[in-house]
Design a protein around this motif. Structure first.
Motif, PDB file in Angstrom:
ATOM      1  N   ALA A  46       0.820  -1.218   0.000  1.00  0.00           N
ATOM      2  CA  ALA A  46       0.000   0.000   0.000  1.00  0.00           C
ATOM      3  C   ALA A  46       0.854   1.267   0.000  1.00  0.00           C
ATOM      4  N   ASN A  47       2.062   1.172  -0.543  1.00  0.00           N
ATOM      5  CA  ASN A  47       2.999   2.303  -0.641  1.00  0.00           C
ATOM      6  C   ASN A  47       3.400   2.862   0.716  1.00  0.00           C
ATOM      7  N   PHE A  48       3.419   2.007   1.729  1.00  0.00           N
ATOM      8  CA  PHE A  48       3.958   2.393   3.034  1.00  0.00           C
ATOM      9  C   PHE A  48       5.378   1.856   3.142  1.00  0.00           C
ATOM     10  N   ALA A  49       6.186   2.511   3.964  1.00  0.00           N
ATOM     11  CA  ALA A  49       7.575   2.105   4.181  1.00  0.00           C
ATOM     12  C   ALA A  49       7.884   2.238   5.664  1.00  0.00           C
ATOM     13  N   PRO A  50       8.941   1.562   6.127  1.00  0.00           N
ATOM     14  CA  PRO A  50       9.346   1.773   7.513  1.00  0.00           C
ATOM     15  C   PRO A  50       9.864   3.196   7.694  1.00  0.00           C
ATOM     16  N   LEU A  51       9.710   3.703   8.875  1.00  0.00           N
ATOM     17  CA  LEU A  51      10.194   5.036   9.208  1.00  0.00           C
ATOM     18  C   LEU A  51      11.627   5.209   8.712  1.00  0.00           C
ATOM     19  N   GLY A  52      11.878   6.331   8.026  1.00  0.00           N
ATOM     20  CA  GLY A  52      13.220   6.629   7.559  1.00  0.00           C
ATOM     21  C   GLY A  52      13.590   6.015   6.227  1.00  0.00           C
ATOM     22  N   GLU A  53      12.714   5.201   5.654  1.00  0.00           N
ATOM     23  CA  GLU A  53      13.001   4.543   4.387  1.00  0.00           C
ATOM     24  C   GLU A  53      12.096   5.057   3.268  1.00  0.00           C
ATOM     25  N   ILE A  74       4.749   5.158  18.052  1.00  0.00           N
ATOM     26  CA  ILE A  74       4.137   3.880  17.712  1.00  0.00           C
ATOM     27  C   ILE A  74       4.664   3.454  16.345  1.00  0.00           C
ATOM     28  N   VAL A  75       5.562   2.476  16.334  1.00  0.00           N
ATOM     29  CA  VAL A  75       6.091   1.956  15.071  1.00  0.00           C
ATOM     30  C   VAL A  75       5.020   1.063  14.470  1.00  0.00           C
ATOM     31  N   GLU A  76       4.646   1.370  13.217  1.00  0.00           N
ATOM     32  CA  GLU A  76       3.597   0.588  12.579  1.00  0.00           C
ATOM     33  C   GLU A  76       3.744   0.616  11.072  1.00  0.00           C
ATOM     34  N   GLU A  85      10.728  -7.340  10.040  1.00  0.00           N
ATOM     35  CA  GLU A  85      11.724  -6.489   9.379  1.00  0.00           C
ATOM     36  C   GLU A  85      11.308  -5.015   9.442  1.00  0.00           C
ATOM     37  N   ILE A  86      10.043  -4.739   9.225  1.00  0.00           N
ATOM     38  CA  ILE A  86       9.544  -3.358   9.298  1.00  0.00           C
ATOM     39  C   ILE A  86       9.807  -2.791  10.682  1.00  0.00           C
ATOM     40  N   ILE A  87       9.497  -3.558  11.719  1.00  0.00           N
ATOM     41  CA  ILE A  87       9.695  -3.096  13.095  1.00  0.00           C
ATOM     42  C   ILE A  87      11.170  -2.848  13.362  1.00  0.00           C
TER      43      ILE A  87
END
Length: 105
Positions: A46-53, A74-76, A85-87
């Motif tokens: 859904a075009n989301f990425a981990p924070l900073g990526e 809240i990491v999500e 891996e995302i977390i």
């Protein structure tokens, strides 16, 4: 009333997360720490990425949030293929932006 801001969705809604945080500095309770990927990138997530990526300016977002006190981060990710891996990536980047840890080499 307290605010729980989802930076990725704020941005997708056409707003600036930093501006929103600065507008309500005494109300920020929590910040959802996820990023947006560009169009055509991570389509299957859904075009989301981990924070900073992704596309958001996390150093600025975190600096603005930290000036309000110590919000809950809240990491999500809304549709991760690999949640662990995302977390891990988001946590590492969040700690870096908070000044608590350097990026892995």
């Amino acid at each position: 009333m307290m605010l729980e801001i989802d930076a990725a969705w704020v941005s997708r809604g056409g707003q600036d997360p930093i501006r929103l945080i600065r507008r309500y500095p005494n109300r920020l309770f929590a910040l959802h720490a996820k990023d947006n990927a560009g169009i055509g990138v991570r389509n299957d997530e859904a075009n989301f990425a981990p924070l900073g990526e992704g596309l958001l300016a996390w150093p600025g977002i975190i600096a603005a949030a930290q000036k309000t006190g110590k919000p809950l981060y809240i990491v999500e990710h809304d549709l991760p293929k690999n949640p662990a891996e995302i977390i891990a990536v988001a946590k590492e980047n969040l700690l870096y932006d908070l000044g608590d840890r350097p990026y892995k080499q």
